[in-house]
Write a protein that holds these residues in place. Sequence first.
Motif, mmCIF file in Angstrom:
data_model
loop_
_atom_site.group_PDB
_atom_site.id
_atom_site.type_symbol
_atom_site.label_atom_id
_atom_site.label_comp_id
_atom_site.label_asym_id
_atom_site.label_seq_id
_atom_site.Cartn_x
_atom_site.Cartn_y
_atom_site.Cartn_z
ATOM 1 N N VAL A 41 0.872 -1.171 0.000
ATOM 2 C CA VAL A 41 0.000 0.000 0.000
ATOM 3 C C VAL A 41 0.908 1.219 0.000
ATOM 4 C CG1 VAL A 41 -2.065 -1.027 1.037
ATOM 5 C CG2 VAL A 41 -0.256 -0.157 2.522
ATOM 6 N N GLU A 42 0.368 2.334 -0.404
ATOM 7 C CA GLU A 42 1.148 3.575 -0.411
ATOM 8 C C GLU A 42 0.333 4.685 0.222
ATOM 9 O OE1 GLU A 42 0.132 5.599 -4.694
ATOM 10 O OE2 GLU A 42 1.849 4.237 -4.626
ATOM 11 N N ARG A 43 1.030 5.752 0.589
ATOM 12 C CA ARG A 43 0.344 6.947 1.080
ATOM 13 C C ARG A 43 1.122 8.166 0.623
ATOM 14 N NH1 ARG A 43 1.580 6.372 7.551
ATOM 15 N NH2 ARG A 43 3.833 6.625 7.398
ATOM 16 N N HIS A 44 0.373 9.239 0.406
ATOM 17 C CA HIS A 44 0.956 10.530 0.044
ATOM 18 C C HIS A 44 0.783 11.423 1.269
ATOM 19 C CE1 HIS A 44 1.031 8.740 -3.838
ATOM 20 N NE2 HIS A 44 -0.296 8.692 -3.901
ATOM 21 N N ASN A 45 1.866 11.848 1.852
ATOM 22 C CA ASN A 45 1.836 12.506 3.156
ATOM 23 C C ASN A 45 1.403 13.963 3.136
ATOM 24 O OD1 ASN A 45 2.758 10.200 4.677
ATOM 25 N ND2 ASN A 45 4.704 10.494 3.632
ATOM 26 N N GLU A 46 1.417 14.607 1.969
ATOM 27 C CA GLU A 46 1.119 16.041 1.916
ATOM 28 C C GLU A 46 -0.068 16.394 1.024
ATOM 29 O OE1 GLU A 46 4.755 17.949 0.732
ATOM 30 O OE2 GLU A 46 5.849 17.172 2.476
ATOM 31 N N THR A 47 -0.556 15.438 0.254
ATOM 32 C CA THR A 47 -1.568 15.770 -0.749
ATOM 33 C C THR A 47 -2.630 14.686 -0.883
ATOM 34 O OG1 THR A 47 -0.231 14.751 -2.493
ATOM 35 C CG2 THR A 47 0.076 17.106 -2.117
ATOM 36 N N ASP A 48 -3.831 15.098 -1.259
ATOM 37 C CA ASP A 48 -4.900 14.174 -1.606
ATOM 38 C C ASP A 48 -4.655 13.641 -3.020
ATOM 39 O OD1 ASP A 48 -6.018 15.016 0.775
ATOM 40 O OD2 ASP A 48 -7.854 15.795 -0.122
ATOM 41 N N GLU A 49 -5.367 12.585 -3.368
ATOM 42 C CA GLU A 49 -5.309 12.018 -4.716
ATOM 43 C C GLU A 49 -6.729 11.657 -5.122
ATOM 44 O OE1 GLU A 49 -2.618 8.708 -7.021
ATOM 45 O OE2 GLU A 49 -3.119 8.309 -4.930
ATOM 46 N N LEU A 50 -7.114 12.003 -6.341
ATOM 47 C CA LEU A 50 -8.455 11.737 -6.844
ATOM 48 C C LEU A 50 -8.406 10.695 -7.952
ATOM 49 C CD1 LEU A 50 -9.643 15.439 -7.190
ATOM 50 C CD2 LEU A 50 -10.165 13.869 -5.323
ATOM 51 N N PHE A 51 -9.402 9.800 -7.962
ATOM 52 C CA PHE A 51 -9.526 8.791 -9.008
ATOM 53 C C PHE A 51 -10.923 8.859 -9.614
ATOM 54 C CE2 PHE A 51 -6.291 6.650 -6.339
ATOM 55 C CZ PHE A 51 -5.342 6.351 -7.306
ATOM 56 N N VAL A 52 -11.003 8.624 -10.933
ATOM 57 C CA VAL A 52 -12.268 8.491 -11.647
ATOM 58 C C VAL A 52 -12.152 7.247 -12.522
ATOM 59 C CG1 VAL A 52 -13.894 9.542 -13.270
ATOM 60 C CG2 VAL A 52 -12.573 11.001 -11.710
ATOM 61 N N LEU A 53 -13.059 6.298 -12.323
ATOM 62 C CA LEU A 53 -13.078 5.082 -13.131
ATOM 63 C C LEU A 53 -13.797 5.371 -14.444
ATOM 64 C CD1 LEU A 53 -12.575 1.985 -13.347
ATOM 65 C CD2 LEU A 53 -14.843 1.691 -12.304
ATOM 66 N N LEU A 54 -13.104 5.132 -15.552
ATOM 67 C CA LEU A 54 -13.697 5.328 -16.872
ATOM 68 C C LEU A 54 -14.236 4.033 -17.456
ATOM 69 C CD1 LEU A 54 -11.027 7.674 -18.483
ATOM 70 C CD2 LEU A 54 -13.129 8.324 -17.297
ATOM 71 N N ALA A 55 -13.487 2.942 -17.257
ATOM 72 C CA ALA A 55 -13.872 1.659 -17.837
ATOM 73 C C ALA A 55 -13.298 0.539 -16.985
ATOM 74 C CB ALA A 55 -13.343 1.548 -19.267
ATOM 75 N N GLY A 56 -13.938 -0.610 -17.047
ATOM 76 C CA GLY A 56 -13.425 -1.774 -16.345
ATOM 77 C C GLY A 56 -13.848 -1.810 -14.897
ATOM 78 N N SER A 57 -12.958 -2.349 -14.077
ATOM 79 C CA SER A 57 -13.269 -2.586 -12.677
ATOM 80 C C SER A 57 -12.091 -2.185 -11.803
ATOM 81 C CB SER A 57 -13.569 -4.073 -12.484
ATOM 82 O OG SER A 57 -13.738 -4.379 -11.134
ATOM 83 N N CYS A 58 -12.391 -1.461 -10.733
ATOM 84 C CA CYS A 58 -11.356 -1.091 -9.769
ATOM 85 C C CYS A 58 -11.966 -1.102 -8.373
ATOM 86 C CB CYS A 58 -10.771 0.285 -10.054
ATOM 87 S SG CYS A 58 -9.473 0.736 -8.867
ATOM 88 N N THR A 59 -11.223 -1.694 -7.457
ATOM 89 C CA THR A 59 -11.562 -1.631 -6.052
ATOM 90 C C THR A 59 -10.467 -0.855 -5.351
ATOM 91 O OG1 THR A 59 -12.694 -3.758 -6.152
ATOM 92 C CG2 THR A 59 -12.042 -2.971 -3.970
ATOM 93 N N LEU A 60 -10.852 0.201 -4.654
ATOM 94 C CA LEU A 60 -9.901 0.963 -3.853
ATOM 95 C C LEU A 60 -9.784 0.277 -2.502
ATOM 96 C CD1 LEU A 60 -11.155 4.579 -4.602
ATOM 97 C CD2 LEU A 60 -9.075 3.500 -5.479
ATOM 98 N N VAL A 61 -8.570 -0.050 -2.130
ATOM 99 C CA VAL A 61 -8.295 -0.654 -0.834
ATOM 100 C C VAL A 61 -7.602 0.396 0.004
ATOM 101 C CG1 VAL A 61 -7.058 -2.483 0.371
ATOM 102 C CG2 VAL A 61 -8.018 -2.908 -1.877
ATOM 103 N N TYR A 62 -8.006 0.506 1.261
ATOM 104 C CA TYR A 62 -7.321 1.435 2.148
ATOM 105 C C TYR A 62 -7.138 0.800 3.514
ATOM 106 C CZ TYR A 62 -12.007 2.746 3.876
ATOM 107 O OH TYR A 62 -13.279 2.740 4.408
ATOM 108 N N ALA A 63 -6.195 1.352 4.259
ATOM 109 C CA ALA A 63 -5.852 0.773 5.553
ATOM 110 C C ALA A 63 -5.679 1.878 6.577
ATOM 111 C CB ALA A 63 -4.572 -0.043 5.439
#
Length: 135
Positions: A41-63
Amino acid sequence: MAIESYEFTGEGMSRVYENEKWTVGIKNYKPANDIANVDCVERHNETDELFVLLAGSCTLVYAEGADDSLTFKAVKMEPNKVYNIPKSLWHNTITKPDTKMILIEDSSTGMSNSDVLNLSSEQIEKLKSAVNALN
């Protein structure tokens, strides 16, 4: 001056547009993001990150929690919705071969202000369980 357009059809992620404030990337499937191969897993310590799914399948995992006692959760993305990963949240994307997403983040986001946590085999199993619980 003319309108510019950008695309990326390769494997993984490419920053297709960047200025002094923000970056837009296209993220496609790569084997490391397959549920069978996920190991970090990764993290960005100073900034947010945005995702938009256009096609296919994605599961966001967080901890959440301390590195040695993380609790894993998952969100199945829906197309055309914007998902925000708040700064310092451990996360990863689980994708399938037909996946295409847009990501938007601050142009200063990089490895100098991000961390990657390699997961133990026990943590990988917990992550997979969180993903499989959605199916």
